[in-house]
Scaffold this motif. Structure first.
Motif, PDB file in Angstrom:
ATOM      1  N   ASN A   1      10.558  17.048  10.220  1.00 57.30           N
ATOM      2  CA  ASN A   1       9.912  16.851  11.526  1.00 57.30           C
ATOM      3  C   ASN A   1       9.003  15.614  11.574  1.00 57.30           C
ATOM      4  OD1 ASN A   1       7.993  17.968   9.845  1.00 57.30           O
ATOM      5  ND2 ASN A   1       7.100  19.281  11.398  1.00 57.30           N
ATOM      6  N   LYS A   2       8.845  14.937  10.443  1.00 57.19           N
ATOM      7  CA  LYS A   2       8.009  13.731  10.420  1.00 57.19           C
ATOM      8  C   LYS A   2       8.852  12.456  10.277  1.00 57.19           C
ATOM      9  CE  LYS A   2       4.058  16.088  10.011  1.00 57.19           C
ATOM     10  NZ  LYS A   2       3.580  16.627   8.735  1.00 57.19           N
ATOM     11  N   VAL A   3      10.175  12.611  10.253  1.00 59.27           N
ATOM     12  CA  VAL A   3      11.036  11.455   9.974  1.00 59.27           C
ATOM     13  C   VAL A   3      10.866  10.350  11.020  1.00 59.27           C
ATOM     14  CG1 VAL A   3      13.461  10.706   9.938  1.00 59.27           C
ATOM     15  CG2 VAL A   3      12.746  12.661   8.576  1.00 59.27           C
ATOM     16  N   ALA A   4      10.792  10.744  12.295  1.00 56.65           N
ATOM     17  CA  ALA A   4      10.720   9.729  13.355  1.00 56.65           C
ATOM     18  C   ALA A   4       9.499   8.838  13.153  1.00 56.65           C
ATOM     19  CB  ALA A   4      10.681  10.402  14.724  1.00 56.65           C
ATOM     20  N   LYS A   5       8.364   9.472  12.916  1.00 52.64           N
ATOM     21  CA  LYS A   5       7.142   8.684  12.721  1.00 52.64           C
ATOM     22  C   LYS A   5       7.181   7.884  11.424  1.00 52.64           C
ATOM     23  CE  LYS A   5       3.871  10.764  15.799  1.00 52.64           C
ATOM     24  NZ  LYS A   5       2.787  11.740  16.018  1.00 52.64           N
ATOM     25  N   ALA A   6       7.715   8.478  10.392  1.00 55.20           N
ATOM     26  CA  ALA A   6       7.811   7.744   9.118  1.00 55.20           C
ATOM     27  C   ALA A   6       8.624   6.463   9.327  1.00 55.20           C
ATOM     28  CB  ALA A   6       8.448   8.621   8.046  1.00 55.20           C
ATOM     29  N   CYS A   7       9.702   6.575  10.082  1.00 57.01           N
ATOM     30  CA  CYS A   7      10.560   5.407  10.301  1.00 57.01           C
ATOM     31  C   CYS A   7       9.861   4.351  11.141  1.00 57.01           C
ATOM     32  CB  CYS A   7      11.873   5.818  10.974  1.00 57.01           C
ATOM     33  SG  CYS A   7      12.909   6.813   9.890  1.00 57.01           S
ATOM     34  N   MET A   8       9.002   4.781  12.036  1.00 49.40           N
ATOM     35  CA  MET A   8       8.258   3.822  12.852  1.00 49.40           C
ATOM     36  C   MET A   8       7.202   3.071  12.057  1.00 49.40           C
ATOM     37  SD  MET A   8       7.375   5.648  16.451  1.00 49.40           S
ATOM     38  CE  MET A   8       6.013   4.493  16.762  1.00 49.40           C
ATOM     39  N   TYR A   9       6.465   3.808  11.244  1.00 45.91           N
ATOM     40  CA  TYR A   9       5.262   3.208  10.654  1.00 45.91           C
ATOM     41  C   TYR A   9       5.455   2.606   9.266  1.00 45.91           C
ATOM     42  CZ  TYR A   9       2.761   5.105  14.607  1.00 45.91           C
ATOM     43  OH  TYR A   9       2.349   5.366  15.877  1.00 45.91           O
ATOM     44  N   PHE A  10       6.425   3.083   8.522  1.00 47.71           N
ATOM     45  CA  PHE A  10       6.527   2.625   7.138  1.00 47.71           C
ATOM     46  C   PHE A  10       7.583   1.528   6.963  1.00 47.71           C
ATOM     47  CE2 PHE A  10       4.100   6.465   6.709  1.00 47.71           C
ATOM     48  CZ  PHE A  10       3.256   6.207   5.637  1.00 47.71           C
TER      49      PHE A  10
ATOM     50  N   ASP B   1      -2.239   6.471  11.249  1.00 46.96           N
ATOM     51  CA  ASP B   1      -3.627   6.063  11.503  1.00 46.96           C
ATOM     52  C   ASP B   1      -3.926   4.648  10.995  1.00 46.96           C
ATOM     53  OD1 ASP B   1      -4.041   8.590  12.525  1.00 46.96           O
ATOM     54  OD2 ASP B   1      -4.936   9.389  10.672  1.00 46.96           O
ATOM     55  N   LYS B   2      -3.350   4.298   9.850  1.00 45.33           N
ATOM     56  CA  LYS B   2      -3.774   3.052   9.210  1.00 45.33           C
ATOM     57  C   LYS B   2      -2.913   1.836   9.561  1.00 45.33           C
ATOM     58  CE  LYS B   2      -5.701   5.479   5.179  1.00 45.33           C
ATOM     59  NZ  LYS B   2      -5.434   5.917   3.802  1.00 45.33           N
ATOM     60  N   VAL B   3      -1.608   2.029   9.606  1.00 52.50           N
ATOM     61  CA  VAL B   3      -0.704   0.876   9.765  1.00 52.50           C
ATOM     62  C   VAL B   3      -1.051  -0.001  10.971  1.00 52.50           C
ATOM     63  CG1 VAL B   3       1.706   0.172  10.158  1.00 52.50           C
ATOM     64  CG2 VAL B   3       1.183   1.952   8.470  1.00 52.50           C
ATOM     65  N   PRO B   4      -1.282   0.613  12.160  1.00 54.50           N
ATOM     66  CA  PRO B   4      -1.551  -0.246  13.326  1.00 54.50           C
ATOM     67  C   PRO B   4      -2.864  -1.017  13.203  1.00 54.50           C
ATOM     68  CG  PRO B   4      -0.973   1.993  13.999  1.00 54.50           C
ATOM     69  CD  PRO B   4      -1.228   2.033  12.527  1.00 54.50           C
ATOM     70  N   ASN B   5      -3.725  -0.599  12.289  1.00 61.75           N
ATOM     71  CA  ASN B   5      -5.031  -1.245  12.130  1.00 61.75           C
ATOM     72  C   ASN B   5      -5.104  -2.227  10.972  1.00 61.75           C
ATOM     73  OD1 ASN B   5      -6.532   0.118  14.288  1.00 61.75           O
ATOM     74  ND2 ASN B   5      -6.036   1.957  13.114  1.00 61.75           N
TER      75      ASN B   5
ATOM     76  N   ASP C   1       1.281  -8.299   7.845  1.00 57.31           N
ATOM     77  CA  ASP C   1       2.017  -8.540   6.597  1.00 57.31           C
ATOM     78  C   ASP C   1       1.637  -7.567   5.473  1.00 57.31           C
ATOM     79  OD1 ASP C   1      -0.460  -9.697   6.208  1.00 57.31           O
ATOM     80  OD2 ASP C   1       0.332 -11.337   4.982  1.00 57.31           O
ATOM     81  N   ALA C   2       0.821  -6.568   5.788  1.00 56.98           N
ATOM     82  CA  ALA C   2       0.619  -5.498   4.800  1.00 56.98           C
ATOM     83  C   ALA C   2       1.871  -4.632   4.831  1.00 56.98           C
ATOM     84  CB  ALA C   2      -0.606  -4.666   5.162  1.00 56.98           C
ATOM     85  N   ARG C   3       2.359  -4.234   3.653  1.00 60.15           N
ATOM     86  CA  ARG C   3       3.572  -3.403   3.618  1.00 60.15           C
ATOM     87  C   ARG C   3       3.207  -1.986   3.192  1.00 60.15           C
ATOM     88  NH1 ARG C   3       8.638  -5.175   3.338  1.00 60.15           N
ATOM     89  NH2 ARG C   3       9.276  -3.920   1.559  1.00 60.15           N
ATOM     90  N   PHE C   4       3.652  -1.010   3.975  1.00 64.55           N
ATOM     91  CA  PHE C   4       3.320   0.378   3.673  1.00 64.55           C
ATOM     92  C   PHE C   4       4.526   1.130   3.114  1.00 64.55           C
ATOM     93  CE2 PHE C   4      -0.484  -0.664   5.811  1.00 64.55           C
ATOM     94  CZ  PHE C   4      -1.428   0.254   5.364  1.00 64.55           C
ATOM     95  N   HIS C   5       4.290   1.772   1.968  1.00 64.83           N
ATOM     96  CA  HIS C   5       5.327   2.537   1.286  1.00 64.83           C
ATOM     97  C   HIS C   5       4.968   4.024   1.384  1.00 64.83           C
ATOM     98  CE1 HIS C   5       6.698  -0.991  -1.390  1.00 64.83           C
ATOM     99  NE2 HIS C   5       5.639  -1.454  -0.753  1.00 64.83           N
ATOM    100  N   LEU C   6       5.903   4.832   1.839  1.00 66.24           N
ATOM    101  CA  LEU C   6       5.685   6.281   1.806  1.00 66.24           C
ATOM    102  C   LEU C   6       6.109   6.781   0.435  1.00 66.24           C
ATOM    103  CD1 LEU C   6       4.848   8.829   3.427  1.00 66.24           C
ATOM    104  CD2 LEU C   6       7.266   9.107   4.000  1.00 66.24           C
TER     105      LEU C   6
ATOM    106  N   PHE D   1       0.833  -1.194   0.000  1.00 66.04           N
ATOM    107  CA  PHE D   1       0.000   0.000   0.000  1.00 66.04           C
ATOM    108  C   PHE D   1       0.874   1.253   0.000  1.00 66.04           C
ATOM    109  CE2 PHE D   1      -2.517  -3.413   1.745  1.00 66.04           C
ATOM    110  CZ  PHE D   1      -3.768  -3.242   1.145  1.00 66.04           C
ATOM    111  N   GLY D   2       0.418   2.274  -0.729  1.00 63.24           N
ATOM    112  CA  GLY D   2       1.185   3.523  -0.803  1.00 63.24           C
ATOM    113  C   GLY D   2       0.419   4.669  -0.173  1.00 63.24           C
ATOM    114  N   GLU D   3       1.105   5.437   0.665  1.00 64.02           N
ATOM    115  CA  GLU D   3       0.515   6.614   1.295  1.00 64.02           C
ATOM    116  C   GLU D   3       1.438   7.795   1.056  1.00 64.02           C
ATOM    117  OE1 GLU D   3      -2.338   6.945   2.852  1.00 64.02           O
ATOM    118  OE2 GLU D   3      -2.951   4.825   2.929  1.00 64.02           O
ATOM    119  N   ASN D   4       0.857   9.004   0.951  1.00 60.28           N
ATOM    120  CA  ASN D   4       1.756  10.139   0.756  1.00 60.28           C
ATOM    121  C   ASN D   4       1.889  11.026   1.985  1.00 60.28           C
ATOM    122  OD1 ASN D   4      -0.734  11.290   0.506  1.00 60.28           O
ATOM    123  ND2 ASN D   4      -0.149  12.650  -1.187  1.00 60.28           N
TER     124      ASN D   4
END
Ligand SMILES: *Cc1c(COP(=O)(O)O)cnc(C)c1O
Length: 229
Positions: free
Chosen positions: A83-92, A63-67, A71-76, A53-56
């Motif tokens: 300022n969003k790098v920390a969260k991007a690294c956690m979720y994607f 919001d979506k990844v934890p739900n 085995d779904a893979r999320f691509h930014l 799945f791709g998100e921008n």
């Protein structure tokens, strides 16, 4: 909106393009671009076999990844702000929109802290349009790749690009071919065998497959149009 039917028809289109252009069917993956779409739609796509799945926006990943199933893979795929790098690294799982040396360093540092190796693509401004983010292809870029290859918490998979927003398929193909050639230059300069070319969207994925795409990023043809934003 029958997501299942859309997925089936896109997947069969991809297979038939592969046949037309003498490509192995397994060599082109589908990234379902689910930006702005509700979780239920992603779950439906997942149920019918879609895994990438791709998100921008980082916020939507949060919001979506934890739900979603593990085995779904999320691509930014959208521009990442510092300022969003920390969260991007956690979720994607994958960051395809690495568009500067500075952001690459930040992702690498953050992933070092959380002990993660991030799969990345480098976002290249192949159309040369001012509105687009991305590295400008050229010698300076190729030098930057050398620095990125030294970053231990990044795993470079390949390049991502968006073709010119025009009708002429020759112009579009020219952009895609430049991206493929750029990947070849990187491979020969650094003695690598990078394979991934993330190129092609709902309107131009056939051209992209013809020119060597290994991942087509398709949103509206699966989930319906998004309106303006
Ligand atoms: C939105 C988006 C897509 C998908 O676009 P569609 O035309 O809906 O298929 C692909 N790539 C990127 C980088 C996007 O932002």
């Amino acid at each position: 909106m029958a997501i299942r039917d859309n997925l089936e028809s896109i997947n069969s289109e991809i297979r038939s393009c592969c046949k037309d252009f003498s490509r192995d069917e397994e060599s082109v993956k589908l990234l379902a671009v689910s930006k702005t779409k509700p979780l239920e739609m992603l779950k439906e796509a997942y149920e019918w076999g879609q895994r990438d799945f791709g998100e921008n926006r980082v916020q939507e990943g949060e919001d979506k990844v934890p739900n979603m199933p593990k085995d779904a893979r999320f691509h930014l795929i959208g521009h990442l702000q510092s300022n969003k790098v920390a969260k991007a690294c956690m979720y994607f799982d994958v960051i395809q929109s690495v568009d500067s040396l500075k952001i690459a360093k930040k992702i690498n540092n953050k992933c070092g802290e959380i002990d993660k190796i991030m799969d990345i693509y480098l976002d290249i401004n192949i159309s040369g349009e001012d509105s687009k983010t991305g590295f400008s292809p050229g010698e300076e870029f190729i030098t930057s790749v050398g620095e990125i290859l030294e970053m231990k918490n990044l795993k470079l998979l390949g390049l991502m690009g968006i073709a010119s927003h025009v009708e002429e398929s020759e112009t579009i193909k020219g952009d895609f071919i430049r991206l493929k050639e750029l990947l070849e230059s990187i491979n020969s300069r650094y003695g690598l065998n990078l394979k991934e070319l993330s190129m092609g969207m709902s309107g131009d994925y056939r051209e992209a497959i013809e020119c060597g795409s290994t991942m087509v990023r398709i949103g509206s043809s699966i989930f319906g149009s998004r309106g303006f934003r």
